[in-house]
Motif scaffolding. Structure first.
Motif, PDB file in Angstrom:
ATOM      1  N   LYS A  31       0.542  -1.328   0.217  1.00 12.37           N
ATOM      2  CA  LYS A  31       0.357  -0.007  -0.452  1.00 12.37           C
ATOM      3  C   LYS A  31       1.233   1.533   0.244  1.00 12.37           C
ATOM      4  CE  LYS A  31      -4.088  -1.509   2.172  1.00 12.37           C
ATOM      5  NZ  LYS A  31      -5.486  -1.662   3.047  1.00 12.37           N
ATOM      6  N   ALA A  91       0.659   3.721  -2.906  1.00 13.77           N
ATOM      7  CA  ALA A  91       1.019   5.305  -3.038  1.00 13.77           C
ATOM      8  C   ALA A  91       1.620   6.443  -3.436  1.00 13.77           C
ATOM      9  CB  ALA A  91      -0.083   5.525  -1.648  1.00 13.77           C
ATOM     10  N   LYS A  95      -0.484   9.229  -0.446  1.00 15.20           N
ATOM     11  CA  LYS A  95      -2.228   9.353   0.568  1.00 15.20           C
ATOM     12  C   LYS A  95      -2.375   7.671   0.326  1.00 15.20           C
ATOM     13  CE  LYS A  95      -3.944  13.728   0.926  1.00 15.20           C
ATOM     14  NZ  LYS A  95      -5.334  14.511   0.959  1.00 15.20           N
ATOM     15  N   THR A  96      -2.154   7.166   1.949  1.00 15.35           N
ATOM     16  CA  THR A  96      -2.767   6.179   1.858  1.00 15.35           C
ATOM     17  C   THR A  96      -3.189   6.016   3.044  1.00 15.35           C
ATOM     18  OG1 THR A  96      -1.862   3.820   1.849  1.00 15.35           O
ATOM     19  CG2 THR A  96      -0.480   4.965   2.417  1.00 15.35           C
ATOM     20  N   ASP A  97      -4.791   4.687   3.383  1.00 21.61           N
ATOM     21  CA  ASP A  97      -5.012   4.348   4.668  1.00 21.61           C
ATOM     22  C   ASP A  97      -4.156   3.669   5.332  1.00 21.61           C
ATOM     23  OD1 ASP A  97      -5.890   2.145   3.231  1.00 21.61           O
ATOM     24  OD2 ASP A  97      -7.911   2.543   3.182  1.00 21.61           O
TER      25      ASP A  97
END
Length: 89
Positions: free
Chosen positions: A43, A47, A69-71
Motif C-alpha cells: 500500500k 501510494a 496518501k494511503t489508509d
C-alpha cells in the motif's frame, strides 16, 4: 506536529543504493517498514507510484519529495534519504 515528529532519526538513510526512481521507492519504503513492521509495504509503494504518475515529485535539481496518501498509515510518516551518487529521477 513538528518535523522532528515526522522525521525521526530511525528513518533517515544516508548512502542510498538506488539508481532509479522505482528502486528509490522500494528502498525508502523499506526504511519505513523497518521502523514500523505493522505497515503494509504494498500500500505504501502504491501510494507513492500513484502520486508520481500524476506529476513528478522532483522539485529542483538534486531534490525530490516523493509522497502519497494511503489508509495504510494513521499519522503522517516521513523518511529522509541521501544519495551520494545521485539517482536517475
Amino acid at each position: 506536529m513538528t518535523l522532528a515528529e515526522v522525521f525521526n532519526p530511525n528513518i533517515i538513510k544516508v548512502g542510498l543504493e538506488s539508481d532509479d526512481k522505482d528502486e528509490l521507492f522500494e528502498e525508502m519504503v523499506q526504511v519505513i517498514i523497518d521502523s514500523d513492521s505493522s505497515l503494509n509495504r504494498e500500500k505504501l509503494l502504491l501510494a507513492l507510484e500513484q502520486r508520481e504518475s500524476l506529476m513528478s515529485t522532483g522539485i529542483i535539481h538534486d531534490v525530490a519529495v516523493p509522497h502519497g496518501k494511503t489508509d495504510a498509515v494513521k499519522n503522517i510518516v516521513g523518511c529522509i534519504g541521501v544519495s551520494k551518487k545521485g539517482i536517475d529521477y
